[in-house]
Motif scaffolding. Structure first.
Motif, PDB file in Angstrom:
ATOM      1  N   PRO A  61     105.799  45.781  91.703  1.00 42.67           N
ATOM      2  CA  PRO A  61     104.687  46.139  92.106  1.00 42.67           C
ATOM      3  C   PRO A  61     104.282  45.730  93.188  1.00 42.67           C
ATOM      4  CG  PRO A  61     104.003  45.283  90.267  1.00 42.67           C
ATOM      5  CD  PRO A  61     105.482  45.775  90.412  1.00 42.67           C
ATOM      6  N   ASP A  62     103.421  46.607  94.459  1.00 39.03           N
ATOM      7  CA  ASP A  62     103.177  46.000  95.180  1.00 39.03           C
ATOM      8  C   ASP A  62     101.756  45.503  95.133  1.00 39.03           C
ATOM      9  OD1 ASP A  62     105.090  47.307  97.186  1.00 39.03           O
ATOM     10  OD2 ASP A  62     103.293  49.217  97.024  1.00 39.03           O
ATOM     11  N   SER A  63     101.243  45.468  93.802  1.00 39.58           N
ATOM     12  CA  SER A  63     100.007  44.573  93.936  1.00 39.58           C
ATOM     13  C   SER A  63     100.205  43.813  91.972  1.00 39.58           C
ATOM     14  CB  SER A  63      98.805  44.643  94.469  1.00 39.58           C
ATOM     15  OG  SER A  63      98.125  45.467  93.594  1.00 39.58           O
ATOM     16  N   GLU A 112      98.076  39.833  84.461  1.00 37.48           N
ATOM     17  CA  GLU A 112      99.411  40.180  83.605  1.00 37.48           C
ATOM     18  C   GLU A 112     100.318  38.781  84.025  1.00 37.48           C
ATOM     19  OE1 GLU A 112     100.215  44.174  84.679  1.00 37.48           O
ATOM     20  OE2 GLU A 112      98.259  44.732  83.393  1.00 37.48           O
ATOM     21  N   GLU A 113     100.539  39.089  85.391  1.00 34.09           N
ATOM     22  CA  GLU A 113     101.595  37.821  85.830  1.00 34.09           C
ATOM     23  C   GLU A 113     101.848  36.690  84.992  1.00 34.09           C
ATOM     24  OE1 GLU A 113     104.390  37.242  88.971  1.00 34.09           O
ATOM     25  OE2 GLU A 113     103.499  38.557  87.294  1.00 34.09           O
ATOM     26  N   ARG A 114     100.657  36.009  84.711  1.00 39.77           N
ATOM     27  CA  ARG A 114      99.992  34.658  84.214  1.00 39.77           C
ATOM     28  C   ARG A 114     100.755  35.031  82.585  1.00 39.77           C
ATOM     29  NH1 ARG A 114      94.740  33.660  86.159  1.00 39.77           N
ATOM     30  NH2 ARG A 114      94.935  32.021  88.501  1.00 39.77           N
ATOM     31  N   ALA A 146     103.794  33.341  80.677  1.00 35.44           N
ATOM     32  CA  ALA A 146     103.861  32.369  80.220  1.00 35.44           C
ATOM     33  C   ALA A 146     104.660  32.711  78.766  1.00 35.44           C
ATOM     34  CB  ALA A 146     102.317  32.387  79.312  1.00 35.44           C
ATOM     35  N   ASP A 147     105.442  33.255  78.319  1.00 32.32           N
ATOM     36  CA  ASP A 147     105.885  34.012  77.113  1.00 32.32           C
ATOM     37  C   ASP A 147     106.974  33.479  77.257  1.00 32.32           C
ATOM     38  OD1 ASP A 147     107.325  36.279  75.528  1.00 32.32           O
ATOM     39  OD2 ASP A 147     108.498  35.896  76.988  1.00 32.32           O
ATOM     40  N   LYS A 148     107.430  32.845  75.916  1.00 30.54           N
ATOM     41  CA  LYS A 148     108.582  31.750  75.827  1.00 30.54           C
ATOM     42  C   LYS A 148     109.925  32.296  76.242  1.00 30.54           C
ATOM     43  CE  LYS A 148     109.896  33.558  70.904  1.00 30.54           C
ATOM     44  NZ  LYS A 148     109.782  33.227  69.372  1.00 30.54           N
ATOM     45  N   ASP A 149     110.135  33.557  75.924  1.00 28.85           N
ATOM     46  CA  ASP A 149     110.851  33.764  77.070  1.00 28.85           C
ATOM     47  C   ASP A 149     111.334  33.411  78.424  1.00 28.85           C
ATOM     48  OD1 ASP A 149     112.512  34.564  74.033  1.00 28.85           O
ATOM     49  OD2 ASP A 149     112.788  37.105  74.769  1.00 28.85           O
ATOM     50  N   GLU A 150     110.925  33.784  79.209  1.00 33.44           N
ATOM     51  CA  GLU A 150     109.908  33.195  80.277  1.00 33.44           C
ATOM     52  C   GLU A 150     111.026  31.996  80.384  1.00 33.44           C
ATOM     53  OE1 GLU A 150     111.507  35.567  82.791  1.00 33.44           O
ATOM     54  OE2 GLU A 150     111.471  37.347  81.511  1.00 33.44           O
ATOM     55  N   LEU A 151     110.302  31.251  80.220  1.00 36.17           N
ATOM     56  CA  LEU A 151     109.908  29.947  80.134  1.00 36.17           C
ATOM     57  C   LEU A 151     111.298  29.328  79.642  1.00 36.17           C
ATOM     58  CD1 LEU A 151     106.617  28.739  77.922  1.00 36.17           C
ATOM     59  CD2 LEU A 151     106.835  28.720  81.066  1.00 36.17           C
ATOM     60  N   ASP A 152     112.028  29.436  78.959  1.00 39.03           N
ATOM     61  CA  ASP A 152     113.236  28.648  78.638  1.00 39.03           C
ATOM     62  C   ASP A 152     113.907  29.621  80.050  1.00 39.03           C
ATOM     63  OD1 ASP A 152     115.589  28.124  77.606  1.00 39.03           O
ATOM     64  OD2 ASP A 152     116.128  29.747  76.356  1.00 39.03           O
ATOM     65  N   THR A 194     101.160  31.040  90.205  1.00 36.63           N
ATOM     66  CA  THR A 194     100.027  31.992  89.898  1.00 36.63           C
ATOM     67  C   THR A 194      99.283  31.385  88.834  1.00 36.63           C
ATOM     68  OG1 THR A 194     102.959  33.077  89.595  1.00 36.63           O
ATOM     69  CG2 THR A 194     100.994  33.394  87.396  1.00 36.63           C
ATOM     70  N   PHE A 195      99.609  29.869  88.144  1.00 37.45           N
ATOM     71  CA  PHE A 195      98.790  29.101  87.691  1.00 37.45           C
ATOM     72  C   PHE A 195      97.326  28.451  88.303  1.00 37.45           C
ATOM     73  CE2 PHE A 195     102.167  30.293  84.358  1.00 37.45           C
ATOM     74  CZ  PHE A 195     100.716  31.281  83.916  1.00 37.45           C
ATOM     75  N   LYS A 196      97.242  28.613  89.642  1.00 34.97           N
ATOM     76  CA  LYS A 196      96.655  27.788  90.115  1.00 34.97           C
ATOM     77  C   LYS A 196      94.997  28.431  89.610  1.00 34.97           C
ATOM     78  CE  LYS A 196      95.058  26.823  95.080  1.00 34.97           C
ATOM     79  NZ  LYS A 196      95.236  26.808  96.949  1.00 34.97           N
ATOM     80  N   GLY A 197      94.108  27.059  89.521  1.00 38.70           N
ATOM     81  CA  GLY A 197      93.077  27.597  89.306  1.00 38.70           C
ATOM     82  C   GLY A 197      92.677  27.651  87.704  1.00 38.70           C
ATOM     83  N   VAL A 198      93.938  27.656  87.224  1.00 41.89           N
ATOM     84  CA  VAL A 198      93.366  27.645  85.460  1.00 41.89           C
ATOM     85  C   VAL A 198      93.395  26.019  84.854  1.00 41.89           C
ATOM     86  CG1 VAL A 198      93.547  30.070  85.290  1.00 41.89           C
ATOM     87  CG2 VAL A 198      95.579  29.342  85.105  1.00 41.89           C
ATOM     88  N   ASP A 199      93.944  25.816  83.813  1.00 39.99           N
ATOM     89  CA  ASP A 199      94.269  25.153  83.028  1.00 39.99           C
ATOM     90  C   ASP A 199      95.759  25.022  81.924  1.00 39.99           C
ATOM     91  OD1 ASP A 199      94.744  23.098  81.260  1.00 39.99           O
ATOM     92  OD2 ASP A 199      93.352  23.135  79.693  1.00 39.99           O
ATOM     93  N   TRP A 200      96.485  25.012  82.990  1.00 39.14           N
ATOM     94  CA  TRP A 200      98.446  25.536  82.429  1.00 39.14           C
ATOM     95  C   TRP A 200      98.874  24.456  81.737  1.00 39.14           C
ATOM     96  CZ3 TRP A 200     103.035  25.748  85.660  1.00 39.14           C
ATOM     97  CH2 TRP A 200     102.994  24.648  86.305  1.00 39.14           C
ATOM     98  N   LEU A 201      98.404  23.232  81.494  1.00 36.38           N
ATOM     99  CA  LEU A 201      98.723  21.923  81.201  1.00 36.38           C
ATOM    100  C   LEU A 201      99.841  22.092  79.948  1.00 36.38           C
ATOM    101  CD1 LEU A 201      99.190  18.549  82.357  1.00 36.38           C
ATOM    102  CD2 LEU A 201      97.089  18.381  80.266  1.00 36.38           C
TER     103      LEU A 201
END
Length: 216
Positions: free
Chosen positions: A125-127, A132-134, A138-144, A185-192
């Motif tokens: 999608p254009d935007s 939704e992107e986060r 964050a999905d475990k499959d995508e992390l892998d 994508t995670f700029k500005g949020v806690d994603w430690l």
């Protein structure tokens, strides 16, 4: 998973079919299908974009768990209908990385059941909604899979640097595009916690390749 050598061998054995020639998108699609469809269960598609420069190319992918099939999308410019591959090593890397990302998803789903068809959407999608992107990243499959992408990028862009050094100081290495994607994508949020999991996945993949054991 490390299919780089196998994929490189296939492409290098057929380099003359792609290198330094103005080929139509359709021709490239057909030739890649012929090389990879039977052995790797991959179908190639072409998607054209108005904002792509002429002769620019990238790859994206999708694993359809219902069909048990990998789709690789050749993303190209809509301004012209031909492509000349002049940076062979980088072309191979981008294609190989995309294939391996989707083959990881294929492996993940090989242990699961799927009762509903996958909704195939070739074009991004254009935007995108940032939440939704986060959630997607964050999905475990995508992390892998993205951990694997990061490990491949370290091996490709910094072959003469200790991969542990790169991972330990990853913000100093600007070419790790998958890591930069997560940071943006995670700029500005806690994603430690998520960051630790992503780096752990990258460590694990590198450990598999080099026969190392990590202690966390």
């Amino acid at each position: 998973m490390y299919l780089t050598n196998d994929i490189d061998n296939i492409l290098d054995s057929n380099k003359s079919l792609f290198m330094n020639k103005h080929l139509t998108y359709r021709t490239i699609q057909m030739r890649l299908n012929k090389l990879f469809k039977k052995k790797y269960n991959i179908t190639f598609k072409v998607e054209k974009y108005d904002d792509f420069e002429p002769n620019a190319v990238s790859f994206s992918g999708l694993y359809d768990m219902f069909e048990n099939k990998v789709y690789i999308i050749i993303n190209v410019s809509s301004d012209i209908n031909t492509l000349m591959v002049d940076k062979w090593k980088y072309f191979k890397f981008l294609l190989s990385q995309c294939i391996q990302h989707e083959k990881i998803h294929e492996c993940q789903w090989s242990y699961r059941s799927c009762d509903e068809p996958c909704h195939i959407q070739w074009r991004e999608p254009d935007s995108k909604d940032i939440n939704e992107e986060r959630e997607y990243l964050a999905d475990k499959d995508e992390l892998d899979a993205y951990g694997h992408d990061i490990a491949l990028e370290i091996k490709y862009f910094y072959p003469n640097t200790n991969p542990i050094k790169v991972l330990s100081n990853i913000n100093n290495y600007k070419k790790i595009t998958s890591w930069n994607y997560y940071k943006k994508t995670f700029k500005g949020v806690d994603w430690l916690s998520l960051k630790k999991n992503l780096l752990k996945k990258a460590y694990t993949w590198i450990g598999h390749w080099y026969g190392l054991i990590w202690i966390y």
